[in-house]
Scaffold this active site. Structure first.
Site, PDB file in Angstrom:
ATOM      1  N   ASP A   1     -15.078   6.320 -37.076  1.00 49.72           N
ATOM      2  CA  ASP A   1     -15.148   4.968 -37.633  1.00 49.72           C
ATOM      3  C   ASP A   1     -16.284   4.842 -38.638  1.00 49.72           C
ATOM      4  O   ASP A   1     -17.331   5.477 -38.487  1.00 49.72           O
ATOM      5  CB  ASP A   1     -15.340   3.961 -36.492  1.00 49.72           C
ATOM      6  CG  ASP A   1     -15.108   2.534 -36.937  1.00 49.72           C
ATOM      7  OD1 ASP A   1     -14.416   2.321 -37.948  1.00 49.72           O
ATOM      8  OD2 ASP A   1     -15.622   1.621 -36.264  1.00 49.72           O
TER       9      ASP A   1
ATOM     10  N   ASN B   1      -3.266   0.940 -38.018  1.00 41.23           N
ATOM     11  CA  ASN B   1      -3.770   1.165 -39.377  1.00 41.23           C
ATOM     12  C   ASN B   1      -2.713   0.937 -40.467  1.00 41.23           C
ATOM     13  O   ASN B   1      -3.060   0.796 -41.647  1.00 41.23           O
ATOM     14  CB  ASN B   1      -4.332   2.578 -39.518  1.00 41.23           C
ATOM     15  CG  ASN B   1      -5.671   2.767 -38.840  1.00 41.23           C
ATOM     16  OD1 ASN B   1      -6.057   3.890 -38.490  1.00 41.23           O
ATOM     17  ND2 ASN B   1      -6.406   1.680 -38.619  1.00 41.23           N
TER      18      ASN B   1
ATOM     19  N   ARG C   1     -12.922   2.341 -50.908  1.00 43.45           N
ATOM     20  CA  ARG C   1     -12.762   2.779 -49.518  1.00 43.45           C
ATOM     21  C   ARG C   1     -12.218   4.202 -49.441  1.00 43.45           C
ATOM     22  O   ARG C   1     -12.547   4.951 -48.521  1.00 43.45           O
ATOM     23  CB  ARG C   1     -11.851   1.821 -48.769  1.00 43.45           C
ATOM     24  CG  ARG C   1     -12.482   0.471 -48.481  1.00 43.45           C
ATOM     25  CD  ARG C   1     -11.486  -0.483 -47.831  1.00 43.45           C
ATOM     26  NE  ARG C   1     -10.999   0.036 -46.558  1.00 43.45           N
ATOM     27  CZ  ARG C   1     -11.605  -0.133 -45.391  1.00 43.45           C
ATOM     28  NH1 ARG C   1     -12.747  -0.802 -45.327  1.00 43.45           N
ATOM     29  NH2 ARG C   1     -11.082   0.349 -44.275  1.00 43.45           N
TER      30      ARG C   1
END
Length: 242
Positions: free
Chosen positions: A22, A70, A35
């Protein structure tokens, strides 16, 4: 650099370590990067930590790469992740070739493209006869989905007459999980500071030790892994006893 002392080397290394990888997005945001840059950096950390875990004697390593939840992320990020997975799998066919690592994928593989599924199958096939650490990569994985899948498989066995409901045991149920024939994780590590399990190995984690660190996954180092193992080695694991 943190080091394992001799006593910990002889008895303190957990057999099975699981990691919730994470913090990739926050790592990138902190640096003003997209990202996707965080996911790329996290993939490099994954390769490094996998090799190190194998070298220090961990027998099973399970990493949470992509959850069933996700898919809810923005489409461009999901597409970038799929391309990254494809690239990493191609590289892993040579990356881990000399590392004696058995690579397995846990989760619903049918959710991926045909090309990605073929790469997954090829990666598992070329590594299956190795004798080293088992690396479980959890992709399109969710703990609740895994438990539901196991229950359905047992129901099928009951309906076909192979077993009766009274025959079902915890051991039999565990054999229907993706991690069949593997020990439950001794230690679950969560980088990024979040204090939750996030639908990861829900059945297997019943007595796992949990280690949470604020270090974001792309910055997770050998020292961070050693600190987690040191924490684990000091725990008194009673498994419900005294």
């Amino acid at each position: 650099m943190a080091r394992l002392n001799n006593s910990k080397q002889s008895g303190g290394i957990p057999t099975h370590v699981a990691i919730i990888m994470d913090g990739n997005g926050r790592w990138a945001k902190n640096r003003g990067l997209p990202r996707t840059a965080g996911h790329t950096a996290g993939a490099a950390t994954f390769r490094h930590i996998t090799r190190y875990a194998s070298r220090i004697g961990i027998k099973y390593l399970t990493v949470y790469a992509f959850s069933t939840e996700n898919w809810k992320r923005p489409a461009d990020e999901v597409n970038a992740l799929m391309k990254l997975f494809h690239k990493q799998l191609v590289e892993s066919l040579t990356d881990f070739r000399d590392d004696d690592v058995v690579v397995r994928f846990i989760g619903d593989k049918s959710g991926f493209s045909d090309n990605l599924q073929k790469l997954i199958a090829e990666t598992e096939e070329v590594s299956k006869d190795r004798n080293g650490m088992v690396l479980n990569i959890a992709m399109n994985y969710g703990g609740r989905d895994e438990i539901l899948r196991a229950a359905k498989l047992l129901c099928e066995d009951c309906m076909s007459g192979k077993i009766s409901a009274d025959d079902i045991t915890k051991e039999m149920f565990a054999q229907k999980l993706y991690t069949a024939n593997q020990p439950d994780p001794d230690l679950i590590i969560r980088p990024g500071g979040e204090a939750r399990i996030s639908n990861f190995l829900l059945y297997q984690a019943a007595y796992s030790e949990l280690y949470i660190t604020d270090t974001l996954w792309p910055d997770f180092s050998e020292d961070d892994l050693i600190r987690a193992i040191d924490y684990y080695s000091k725990r008194n694991r009673r498994f419900g006893g005294i």
